[in-house]
Scaffold this motif. Structure first.
Motif, PDB file in Angstrom:
ATOM      1  N   LEU A   1       0.925  -1.006   0.037  1.00  0.00           N
ATOM      2  CA  LEU A   1      -0.051   0.032  -0.106  1.00  0.00           C
ATOM      3  C   LEU A   1       0.898   1.207  -0.045  1.00  0.00           C
ATOM      4  O   LEU A   1       0.630   2.240  -0.620  1.00  0.00           O
ATOM      5  N   LEU A   2       1.870   1.246   0.680  1.00  0.00           N
ATOM      6  CA  LEU A   2       2.884   2.560   0.762  1.00  0.00           C
ATOM      7  C   LEU A   2       3.609   2.925  -0.292  1.00  0.00           C
ATOM      8  O   LEU A   2       3.766   3.797  -0.972  1.00  0.00           O
ATOM      9  N   LEU A   3       3.782   1.504  -1.424  1.00  0.00           N
ATOM     10  CA  LEU A   3       4.297   1.869  -2.501  1.00  0.00           C
ATOM     11  C   LEU A   3       3.413   1.802  -3.698  1.00  0.00           C
ATOM     12  O   LEU A   3       3.867   1.831  -5.004  1.00  0.00           O
ATOM     13  N   SER A   4       2.056   1.779  -3.385  1.00  0.00           N
ATOM     14  CA  SER A   4       1.243   1.974  -4.376  1.00  0.00           C
ATOM     15  C   SER A   4       0.872   3.138  -5.162  1.00  0.00           C
ATOM     16  O   SER A   4       0.439   3.038  -6.308  1.00  0.00           O
ATOM     17  N   GLY A   5       1.319   4.313  -4.534  1.00  0.00           N
ATOM     18  CA  GLY A   5       0.830   5.535  -5.224  1.00  0.00           C
ATOM     19  C   GLY A   5      -0.411   5.908  -4.902  1.00  0.00           C
ATOM     20  O   GLY A   5      -0.895   7.136  -5.246  1.00  0.00           O
ATOM     21  N   GLY A   6      -1.389   5.333  -4.184  1.00  0.00           N
ATOM     22  CA  GLY A   6      -2.487   5.831  -3.693  1.00  0.00           C
ATOM     23  C   GLY A   6      -3.395   4.601  -3.727  1.00  0.00           C
ATOM     24  O   GLY A   6      -3.413   3.618  -4.596  1.00  0.00           O
ATOM     25  N   PHE A   7      -4.480   4.546  -2.803  1.00  0.00           N
ATOM     26  CA  PHE A   7      -5.602   3.471  -2.734  1.00  0.00           C
ATOM     27  C   PHE A   7      -6.470   4.110  -2.321  1.00  0.00           C
ATOM     28  O   PHE A   7      -6.752   5.015  -1.834  1.00  0.00           O
ATOM     29  N   ALA A   8      -7.712   3.278  -2.234  1.00  0.00           N
ATOM     30  CA  ALA A   8      -9.221   3.706  -1.853  1.00  0.00           C
ATOM     31  C   ALA A   8      -9.003   3.797  -0.243  1.00  0.00           C
ATOM     32  O   ALA A   8      -8.963   2.831   0.271  1.00  0.00           O
ATOM     33  N   ILE A   9      -9.237   5.158   0.372  1.00  0.00           N
ATOM     34  CA  ILE A   9      -9.138   5.192   1.426  1.00  0.00           C
ATOM     35  C   ILE A   9     -10.429   4.752   2.478  1.00  0.00           C
ATOM     36  O   ILE A   9      -9.973   4.032   3.499  1.00  0.00           O
ATOM     37  N   ARG A  10     -11.434   4.815   1.874  1.00  0.00           N
ATOM     38  CA  ARG A  10     -12.730   4.475   2.813  1.00  0.00           C
ATOM     39  C   ARG A  10     -12.627   2.979   3.179  1.00  0.00           C
ATOM     40  O   ARG A  10     -12.925   2.682   4.348  1.00  0.00           O
ATOM     41  N   PRO A  11     -12.773   2.249   2.200  1.00  0.00           N
ATOM     42  CA  PRO A  11     -12.682   0.725   2.410  1.00  0.00           C
ATOM     43  C   PRO A  11     -11.417   0.453   3.376  1.00  0.00           C
ATOM     44  O   PRO A  11     -11.407  -0.495   4.336  1.00  0.00           O
ATOM     45  N   TYR A  12     -10.121   0.856   3.254  1.00  0.00           N
ATOM     46  CA  TYR A  12      -9.106   0.689   4.125  1.00  0.00           C
ATOM     47  C   TYR A  12      -9.171   1.158   5.511  1.00  0.00           C
ATOM     48  O   TYR A  12      -9.109   0.397   6.336  1.00  0.00           O
ATOM     49  N   ALA A  13      -9.984   2.225   5.599  1.00  0.00           N
ATOM     50  CA  ALA A  13     -10.210   2.826   6.772  1.00  0.00           C
ATOM     51  C   ALA A  13     -11.064   2.050   7.586  1.00  0.00           C
ATOM     52  O   ALA A  13     -11.090   1.493   8.901  1.00  0.00           O
ATOM     53  N   ILE A  14     -12.227   1.610   7.072  1.00  0.00           N
ATOM     54  CA  ILE A  14     -13.345   0.514   7.572  1.00  0.00           C
ATOM     55  C   ILE A  14     -12.623  -0.816   7.938  1.00  0.00           C
ATOM     56  O   ILE A  14     -12.575  -1.104   9.353  1.00  0.00           O
ATOM     57  N   ARG A  15     -11.624  -1.243   7.228  1.00  0.00           N
ATOM     58  CA  ARG A  15     -11.063  -2.454   7.531  1.00  0.00           C
ATOM     59  C   ARG A  15     -10.197  -2.197   8.903  1.00  0.00           C
ATOM     60  O   ARG A  15     -10.097  -3.271   9.863  1.00  0.00           O
ATOM     61  N   ARG A  16      -9.295  -1.272   8.896  1.00  0.00           N
ATOM     62  CA  ARG A  16      -8.628  -0.849   9.946  1.00  0.00           C
ATOM     63  C   ARG A  16      -9.397  -1.003  11.326  1.00  0.00           C
ATOM     64  O   ARG A  16      -8.892  -1.430  12.494  1.00  0.00           O
TER      65      ARG A  16
END
Length: 353
Positions: free
Chosen positions: A39-54
């Motif tokens: 994820l860090l090396l991805s250049g960007g990712f979908a934040i909302r689903p990531y935050a929900i999972r965390r």
């Protein structure tokens, strides 16, 4: 490792080397950096689903454990305030008394949360460029030195703000970045099929770790604090040792069969519960009338911790994570390239040491 460090007094009256196992928390930061490196090396990712999972990974079992510690904590005029601050991961912003009031192991949770919060921004800054990660590592090594140089004791009645930063992400980010480097190196060497360099790296990491452990066993915290460079970078050196060992082990364990992998996932699923509940068990044992021989007391406490972790996983963690994944999937953009990576990170990380 951290459980053993906290329970070492049950095994021996002079647990010098066993106390060094508190550095298991440094290993956790490295593993966390490794798991979230895509994820860090991805250049960007979908934040909302990531935050929900965390949130659904971290919060549910934590919310179960915190009231239990509240019940057995000593009375204090600030007890309720401490509880409220711990609920939003601000328990390490005033000093050691509050940070360790309920559960000393809680101190690393705010660091992990801060890393989760910063990760989307870091992904945009890094944009897949390893040299930016190297620059961040070098910059925050300097930041770490400056923090330690000016910090007062975290255990003092009124620690300064640099002391607070020392136990938060500005002072610890470099350990997460070690995990990122391990991920990049593993990807490179696993593709090459060569195992010699990973094995040599693992052996070198073990030698470094053992040297640091023997130094700690002989000199303890005063020995570390007597040297500014060691005081600044002892934990980083431990993280480097763990990172090298992790790199070596990843090369050796590529051929794990299905049963070994299932065992590893089973133990990984218990890790967060062990982290959350082991101090609770140790404190309840100390308050009991039991006077078991040391090794037996250690075994009984360890089994009790594992049982609590197992119950917590099946009754709370697994249902919450399943619900979180389903909820997150509603907000996952179509054809998002990192969906599988987020799922892998969510499945692999035991969340916090």
């Amino acid at each position: 490792m951290v459980f053993t460090a906290h329970a070492a007094h049950l095994l021996t009256p002079d647990p010098a080397f066993l106390k060094f196992l508190w550095t298991g928390v440094d290993l956790f930061f490295v593993i966390s950096g490794f798991v979230f490196a895509p994820l860090l090396l991805s250049g960007g990712f979908a934040i909302r689903p990531y935050a929900i999972r965390r949130v659904f990974r971290l919060y549910p079992l934590y919310l179960v454990s915190l009231p239990l510690y509240y019940l057995i904590a000593p009375e204090s005029p600030d007890k309720l305030l401490y509880l409220l601050r711990h609920l939003v991961f601000l328990g390490t912003t005033s000093g050691a008394h509050e940070a360790f009031f309920f559960n000393p192991a809680y101190w690393s949770l705010p660091v992990e949360v801060e890393y989760y919060l910063l990760l989307p921004l870091l992904a945009l800054i890094v944009a897949g460029r390893l040299w930016v990660v190297l620059a961040l590592f070098g910059g925050f090594c300097v930041v770490r030195f400056g923090i330690v140089l000016g910090a007062t004791s975290f255990a003092s009645p009124d620690p300064n703000w640099l002391s607070i930063l020392r136990v938060h992400l500005p002072g610890i980010l470099i350990q997460f970045l070690i995990g990122v480097f391990v991920h990049v190196a593993h990807q490179h060497w696993s593709d090459s099929g060569r195992r010699l360099w990973p094995m040599l790296a693992g052996a070198g990491g073990f030698a470094l770790w053992l040297s640091l452990g023997l130094f700690f066993a002989r000199h303890g915290d005063p020995g570390i604090s007597a040297h500014l460079w060691l005081k600044s970078y002892f934990s980083l050196l431990c993280a480097i040792g763990y990172g090298l060992m992790l790199f070596g082990l990843l090369g050796l364990l590529r051929g794990l069969d299905g049963r070994a992998r299932r065992s590893a996932f089973f133990l990984g699923n218990l890790s967060y519960g062990v982290y959350l509940f082991h101090i609770l068990v140790l404190r309840l044992y100390e308050r009991s009338d039991l006077a078991l021989p040391g090794v037996l007391a250690f075994i009984v406490c360890a089994l009790a911790v594992l049982v609590l972790a197992l119950l917590g996983h099946h009754l709370v963690e697994h249902p919450a994570r399943t619900f979180g994944r389903r909820l997150a999937s509603r907000y996952q953009p179509m054809q998002a390239p990192l969906h599988s990576r987020e799922r892998a990170a969510d499945s692999s990380l035991g969340s916090a040491q």
